[in-house]
Write an enzyme that holds these catalytic residues in place. Structure first.
Site, PDB file in Angstrom:
ATOM      1  CE  LYS A 223      -1.781   2.118   3.533  1.00 17.46           C
ATOM      2  NZ  LYS A 223      -2.528   2.503   4.747  1.00 17.46           N
ATOM      3  CG  ASP A 241      -7.513   3.442   1.947  1.00 15.90           C
ATOM      4  OD1 ASP A 241      -8.386   2.921   1.211  1.00 15.90           O
ATOM      5  OD2 ASP A 241      -7.564   4.631   2.310  1.00 15.90           O
TER       6      ASP A 241
END
Length: 355
Positions: A223, A241
């Site tokens: 991420k 996320d």
């Protein structure tokens, strides 16, 4: 003698008559026996009555169900006029979507992205940064806290430690004190100092521009790596996320729960060139309109395309009150947002301690 014979005849006749009557009396119950079978013949009628009695609640339940289905329909006006949010057409609440072909899914997903691009033309990473080093540190610090809190904390951090070399040589206790507002400040201090040391020792003090190098750095996962690649180096990446995960499942783009599998499943629906902006659009929509607990369905611009419409507030006026940041007239998360955001009516966030 004649009298005696007549008397005998009369007695014999009486005995025969008595015997006949007795025989008739004994045979009578046998003749009436079929009458006892009558209740058995009535049994089907009793069963029918019982079935009708059982069917009555079922009919009532079916009627109630039909009434409920009629009630679960969105108001005529699904959304209220909100600045930058196009009104949606009326749709049925919490409707299950029929089996969707792969082609139909791709078309719907891409249309949602186009609609969100019109609603959030100014979407951008909501972390303040001036270079790749600041972005990677800020992204590591954003774990389990808000971008706003990170943006309020990093000015003091970068003022004192502007380069990887400076932060690598920092006193951990001093860094902890600066990072305290971010939460988990001891663990985050170890991560950013370790990250800075790795950049100095392995990459000459520069943030690498390759995924395989980024994910080897302390505190950096896929991420964080894609945030850096997409926004500091212009290389497409999907940022999975918590908001991204929630929305793509609500929209039935994928049933996966593992971030890496979500990334692969959603990435296959879009051209690679769309990945970074797609991430911004989805995350911004999740933060402003499609909240985790109370999504503002009645003010959602993509309601007609959403299988989960009705999970949240569908009344337009009530939904409008749930909107956040610039959509609700509130300050954003960046202290120094892009000019396009300000031009669209966005407000900068206050510095730490100012509110």
């Amino acid at each position: 003698m004649k009298k005696s014979a007549a008397a005998k005849k009369t007695a014999a006749t009486k005995k025969a008559t008595t015997a006949k009557k007795a025989t008739s009396a004994k045979k009578a119950p046998a003749k009436k026996a079929p009458a006892k079978k009558a209740p058995a013949k009535k049994a089907p009628a009793e069963k029918a009555t019982a079935s009708a009695t059982k069917a009555a609640p079922a009919k009532k339940a079916a009627t109630a169900s039909a009434k409920l289905k009629k009630a679960v329909v969105a108001p005529k006006k699904a959304t209220v006029a909100v600045k930058g949010v196009a009104p949606a057409q009326p749709v049925s609440a919490s409707r299950p979507r029929k089996e969707e072909s792969r082609t139909a899914l791709v078309r719907r997903a891409r249309r949602i992205n186009r609609e969100l691009a019109e609603v959030f033309p100014y979407a951008h990473p909501e972390l303040d940064f001036e270079n790749p080093f600041q972005l990677i540190v800020a992204t590591v610090l954003s774990a389990q806290t808000t971008d706003l809190r990170v943006n309020q904390t990093t000015p003091a951090l970068f003022a004192k430690y502007p380069t990887p070399e400076d932060l690598a040589a920092a006193n951990p206790e001093e860094v902890e004190e600066i990072l305290r507002p971010c939460g988990f400040f001891r663990a985050k201090t170890r991560s950013v100092i370790g990250l800075s040391k790795a950049l100095v020792e392995e990459h000459g003090g520069e943030v690498p521009g390759r995924l395989e190098d980024l994910v080897k750095l302390p505190g950096v996962g896929r991420k964080t790596a894609f945030v850096v690649l997409g926004n500091a180096f212009g290389r497409p990446g999907i940022t999975v996320d918590t908001h991204f995960q929630r929305l793509v499942r609500r929209w039935q783009w994928t049933d996966e729960t593992d971030p890496d599998k979500i990334e692969a499943a959603v990435g296959a629906l879009f051209p690679k060139s769309d990945w970074t902006d797609l991430s911004h659009h989805v995350i911004w929509h999740g933060r402003r309109i499609c909240h985790a607990r109370k999504p503002a369905c009645g003010a959602c611009p993509i309601a007609p395309l959403c299988p989960a419409y009705g999970e949240g507030e569908t009344d337009p006026e009530k939904a409008k009150k749930l909107l956040k940041y610039e959509k609700g007239g509130f300050p954003g998360q960046r202290l120094n947002p892009p000019q396009a955001y300000l031009d669209a009516g966005g407000k900068p966030a206050p510095p730490l301690g100012a509110g």
